[in-house]
Write a protein that holds these residues in place. Structure first.
Motif, PDB file in Angstrom:
ATOM      1  N   HIS A  61       0.830  -1.206   0.000  1.00 59.57           N
ATOM      2  CA  HIS A  61       0.000   0.000   0.000  1.00 59.57           C
ATOM      3  C   HIS A  61       0.871   1.266   0.000  1.00 59.57           C
ATOM      4  N   GLU A  62       1.920   1.282   0.811  1.00 58.99           N
ATOM      5  CA  GLU A  62       2.811   2.446   0.837  1.00 58.99           C
ATOM      6  C   GLU A  62       3.502   2.637  -0.513  1.00 58.99           C
ATOM      7  N   LEU A  63       3.927   1.532  -1.116  1.00 58.03           N
ATOM      8  CA  LEU A  63       4.592   1.616  -2.414  1.00 58.03           C
ATOM      9  C   LEU A  63       3.617   2.048  -3.507  1.00 58.03           C
ATOM     10  N   LEU A  64       2.407   1.513  -3.490  1.00 57.74           N
ATOM     11  CA  LEU A  64       1.396   1.917  -4.474  1.00 57.74           C
ATOM     12  C   LEU A  64       0.997   3.384  -4.297  1.00 57.74           C
ATOM     13  N   THR A  65       0.906   3.841  -3.056  1.00 56.60           N
ATOM     14  CA  THR A  65       0.611   5.253  -2.796  1.00 56.60           C
ATOM     15  C   THR A  65       1.722   6.128  -3.368  1.00 56.60           C
ATOM     16  N   SER A  66       2.961   5.691  -3.222  1.00 56.29           N
ATOM     17  CA  SER A  66       4.089   6.423  -3.796  1.00 56.29           C
ATOM     18  C   SER A  66       4.012   6.442  -5.320  1.00 56.29           C
ATOM     19  N   LEU A  67       3.625   5.306  -5.911  1.00 57.50           N
ATOM     20  CA  LEU A  67       3.469   5.261  -7.370  1.00 57.50           C
ATOM     21  C   LEU A  67       2.382   6.221  -7.841  1.00 57.50           C
ATOM     22  N   LYS A  68       1.282   6.268  -7.108  1.00 61.88           N
ATOM     23  CA  LYS A  68       0.198   7.187  -7.462  1.00 61.88           C
ATOM     24  C   LYS A  68       0.689   8.636  -7.389  1.00 61.88           C
ATOM     25  N   ASN A  69       1.444   8.956  -6.366  1.00 69.66           N
ATOM     26  CA  ASN A  69       2.029  10.290  -6.214  1.00 69.66           C
ATOM     27  C   ASN A  69       2.979  10.588  -7.376  1.00 69.66           C
ATOM     28  N   TYR A  70       3.809   9.619  -7.740  1.00 65.29           N
ATOM     29  CA  TYR A  70       4.741   9.775  -8.865  1.00 65.29           C
ATOM     30  C   TYR A  70       3.965  10.066 -10.153  1.00 65.29           C
ATOM     31  N   GLN A  71       2.876   9.322 -10.358  1.00 63.99           N
ATOM     32  CA  GLN A  71       2.072   9.520 -11.558  1.00 63.99           C
ATOM     33  C   GLN A  71       1.510  10.944 -11.614  1.00 63.99           C
ATOM     34  N   GLU A  72       0.998  11.419 -10.495  1.00 61.78           N
ATOM     35  CA  GLU A  72       0.411  12.766 -10.450  1.00 61.78           C
ATOM     36  C   GLU A  72       1.460  13.841 -10.703  1.00 61.78           C
ATOM     37  N   VAL A  73       2.593  13.745 -10.018  1.00 64.31           N
ATOM     38  CA  VAL A  73       3.641  14.765 -10.150  1.00 64.31           C
ATOM     39  C   VAL A  73       4.215  14.792 -11.566  1.00 64.31           C
ATOM     40  N   ASN A  74       4.351  13.613 -12.181  1.00 56.94           N
ATOM     41  CA  ASN A  74       4.956  13.521 -13.511  1.00 56.94           C
ATOM     42  C   ASN A  74       3.941  13.484 -14.648  1.00 56.94           C
ATOM     43  N   ASN A  75       2.640  13.690 -14.306  1.00 54.87           N
ATOM     44  CA  ASN A  75       1.568  13.756 -15.297  1.00 54.87           C
ATOM     45  C   ASN A  75       1.620  12.594 -16.294  1.00 54.87           C
ATOM     46  N   LEU A  76       1.634  11.400 -15.771  1.00 58.29           N
ATOM     47  CA  LEU A  76       1.685  10.206 -16.615  1.00 58.29           C
ATOM     48  C   LEU A  76       0.273   9.708 -16.873  1.00 58.29           C
ATOM     49  N   ARG A  77      -0.249  10.085 -18.017  1.00 55.51           N
ATOM     50  CA  ARG A  77      -1.590   9.686 -18.433  1.00 55.51           C
ATOM     51  C   ARG A  77      -1.515   9.193 -19.876  1.00 55.51           C
ATOM     52  N   TYR A  78      -2.642   8.882 -20.449  1.00 54.10           N
ATOM     53  CA  TYR A  78      -2.703   8.359 -21.808  1.00 54.10           C
ATOM     54  C   TYR A  78      -2.072   9.290 -22.839  1.00 54.10           C
ATOM     55  N   GLU A  79      -2.170  10.596 -22.629  1.00 49.73           N
ATOM     56  CA  GLU A  79      -1.625  11.524 -23.629  1.00 49.73           C
ATOM     57  C   GLU A  79      -0.101  11.453 -23.711  1.00 49.73           C
ATOM     58  N   ARG A 122      -7.248   0.533  -4.699  1.00 48.60           N
ATOM     59  CA  ARG A 122      -8.427  -0.231  -4.288  1.00 48.60           C
ATOM     60  C   ARG A 122      -8.385  -0.478  -2.790  1.00 48.60           C
ATOM     61  N   GLU A 123      -9.519  -0.765  -2.225  1.00 46.89           N
ATOM     62  CA  GLU A 123      -9.597  -1.125  -0.811  1.00 46.89           C
ATOM     63  C   GLU A 123      -8.723  -2.318  -0.496  1.00 46.89           C
ATOM     64  N   ALA A 124      -8.643  -3.266  -1.445  1.00 52.91           N
ATOM     65  CA  ALA A 124      -7.846  -4.485  -1.239  1.00 52.91           C
ATOM     66  C   ALA A 124      -6.374  -4.160  -1.132  1.00 52.91           C
ATOM     67  N   ASP A 125      -5.941  -2.999  -1.673  1.00 53.16           N
ATOM     68  CA  ASP A 125      -4.531  -2.600  -1.617  1.00 53.16           C
ATOM     69  C   ASP A 125      -4.163  -1.981  -0.290  1.00 53.16           C
ATOM     70  N   LYS A 126      -5.165  -1.573   0.477  1.00 55.72           N
ATOM     71  CA  LYS A 126      -4.912  -0.894   1.756  1.00 55.72           C
ATOM     72  C   LYS A 126      -4.607  -1.909   2.842  1.00 55.72           C
ATOM     73  N   PRO A 127      -3.705  -1.579   3.754  1.00 54.97           N
ATOM     74  CA  PRO A 127      -3.381  -2.532   4.823  1.00 54.97           C
ATOM     75  C   PRO A 127      -4.546  -2.690   5.793  1.00 54.97           C
ATOM     76  N   SER A 128      -4.622  -3.877   6.394  1.00 52.47           N
ATOM     77  CA  SER A 128      -5.669  -4.101   7.388  1.00 52.47           C
ATOM     78  C   SER A 128      -5.291  -3.348   8.667  1.00 52.47           C
ATOM     79  N   PRO A 129      -6.257  -3.069   9.561  1.00 54.06           N
ATOM     80  CA  PRO A 129      -5.982  -2.274  10.772  1.00 54.06           C
ATOM     81  C   PRO A 129      -4.889  -2.865  11.652  1.00 54.06           C
TER      82      PRO A 129
END
Length: 185
Positions: A129-147, A176-183
């Motif tokens: 989850h921490e690594l995927l959150t970092s990837l999501k942040n990387y995508q946003e900062v670097n504007n990695l989309r279909y274009e 996804r919820e499944a990617d989030k760590p359990s409590p």
């Protein structure tokens, strides 16, 4: 001399090496040209550290290429850090973890990001989850989309390290919820 220092000496001096790792990168002096950064290595060390290195070394092309592994998926600096880790079991994890925590990973190329994620995922210090959150942040900062399809496809390859990752219609990564760590984690 202790074992760790001996292995480091073998890497740095290339003593008794039985293969080479060529990491291709742009030659700044010759625009448009590429040149290899060459590391003289030991097959047994590479095979013991990575199933991917073992696959490459066992491939018949390895012998045809005079025991040379050629790679272009990350910088020579990233491979040097990886080799230091393989030979000494030190340095790379604290550096890799710090790069993620201080957000300097946001400046990495997508290929360098992949190498970083492989290291951090294998180690297991940080949750998926921490690594995927970092990837999501990387995508946003670097504007990695279909274009930006070429880099977007490379980014999607990085996310595949975590299994099936979903994307919105515009190409935005979904946690996804499944990617989030359990409590209890």
């Amino acid at each position: 001399m202790n074992c760790k220092l001996r292995r480091l000496d073998l890497l740095r001096n290339g003593q008794k090496s039985d293969c080479e790792l060529h990491v291709w990168h742009p030659d700044k002096a010759k625009e448009g040209k590429r040149c290899p950064c060459i590391f003289r290595c030991h097959q047994v060390m590479l095979i013991s550290a990575s199933a991917e290195f073992e696959r490459l070394i066992r491939d018949p092309e390895f012998q045809k290429n005079k025991r040379v592994l050629s790679v272009e998926d990350a910088s020579s600096t990233a491979y040097e850090a990886l080799l230091l880790y393989i030979y000494t079991y030190e340095k790379i994890l604290p550096v890799a973890t710090q790069v993620l925590k201080d957000n300097s990973f946001l400046k990495l190329s997508v290929k360098e990001l992949k190498a970083l994620m492989i290291i951090l995922k294998q180690d297991g210090i940080l949750s998926d989850h921490e690594l995927l959150t970092s990837l999501k942040n990387y995508q946003e900062v670097n504007n990695l989309r279909y274009e930006n399809m070429e880099h977007f496809q490379q980014f999607v390859e990085v996310t595949q390290l975590f299994g099936h990752v979903l994307f919105e219609v515009d190409g935005t990564m979904v946690l996804r919820e499944a990617d989030k760590p359990s409590p209890e984690e």
